[in-house]
Design a protein around this motif. Sequence first.
Motif, mmCIF file in Angstrom:
data_model
loop_
_atom_site.group_PDB
_atom_site.id
_atom_site.type_symbol
_atom_site.label_atom_id
_atom_site.label_comp_id
_atom_site.label_asym_id
_atom_site.label_seq_id
_atom_site.Cartn_x
_atom_site.Cartn_y
_atom_site.Cartn_z
ATOM 1 N N CYS A 8 -2.766 6.998 3.460
ATOM 2 C CA CYS A 8 -2.146 7.615 2.297
ATOM 3 C C CYS A 8 -3.191 8.422 1.561
ATOM 4 C CB CYS A 8 -1.583 6.542 1.373
ATOM 5 S SG CYS A 8 -2.782 5.903 0.219
ATOM 6 N N HIS A 135 1.835 -0.615 1.030
ATOM 7 C CA HIS A 135 0.511 -0.023 0.831
ATOM 8 C C HIS A 135 0.417 0.678 -0.528
ATOM 9 C CE1 HIS A 135 -3.173 2.056 2.533
ATOM 10 N NE2 HIS A 135 -2.906 2.789 1.462
ATOM 11 N N GLU A 155 -8.543 1.269 -0.943
ATOM 12 C CA GLU A 155 -7.894 1.423 0.367
ATOM 13 C C GLU A 155 -8.002 0.149 1.203
ATOM 14 O OE1 GLU A 155 -5.865 3.520 0.962
ATOM 15 O OE2 GLU A 155 -6.358 5.275 -0.255
ATOM 16 N N ALA A 158 -5.350 -2.124 -0.083
ATOM 17 C CA ALA A 158 -4.009 -1.635 0.287
ATOM 18 C C ALA A 158 -3.745 -1.889 1.771
ATOM 19 C CB ALA A 158 -3.877 -0.152 -0.043
HETATM 20 ZN ZN ZN Z 1 -3.942 4.198 0.292
#
Ligand code: ZN
Length: 273
Positions: A8, A135, A155, A158
């Motif tokens: 993402c 996420h 991250e 996530a």
């Molecule tokens: Zn992310």
Amino acid sequence: MPIFPNGCLVLLFAGAVLCSGCTFPTYRANNDDLPSRYKITEKHFVLHSDVKLKSDDPLLLELQELRKQIAQTLELDLGERQVEVYLFKDEPSYHKFLAQNYPGLPPRRAYFVGTGKKLAVYTVWTERIREDLRHEFTHGVLHGALSFVPLWLDEGLAEYFELPVAPGVPREDYLGDLSQLLKNGWLPNLQRLEYLDASGEMQRLDYAESWAWVHWMLHNNPQTRASLLEYLHQGGKSQATPLSQRVKAFHPQPERELARWIESSGGRNAGEK
Ligand SMILES: [Zn+2]
């Protein structure tokens, strides 16, 4: 088959546009382009969607459970901020919105955009919606509770919460990738990850390595877990001692320890397949 690469993009704005490497004419989304057909308001999130979902849809119930799991695992007081989730029904409408409101972004299946006023998730209905929602919602929950989360840790967490697995069960996909890389001479390097400060710089390997550090520290032993949580609770501020230094109090060579864990866990999981 999703057309976007894995991962993402996180965009954070502190009151004004602030994003190195990107220029946005505005960060206020044009409401005409946002999904608005269905709206479900829960205590901790609001879903705006063009896909019909009931409030007791397993996807949404799972987000509520996930929030509890994040609070428990990270021993965090999550506060009351709601996460606004915008779920587009198809890729053309999702693309159109992004092109008009955030031109020039690299293609991703989902984005988290955080400001002082709003925690927003933009994503599209694909066969990977479950992990994408988990996420991005994790980013939203973390940024609702903490004033700052370093990119790699944001991250890594996530990725840690993205799959609905039992606590302590490692991700086979990343273990497999990292085991292979170790065979080719790669070594983890937390300090390198700590220097990454723009979401666009994160490659698949960086997501995998960030996940590995988070998983290993949470489950290796009480000291590494405490070290990670203490750092997170302090907001990972720039004046705080980096985690790569803190963990050396328990493991003089944490990179080698992590590599050993990947080798043993990756090999074991591969053998069980
Ligand atoms: Zn992310």
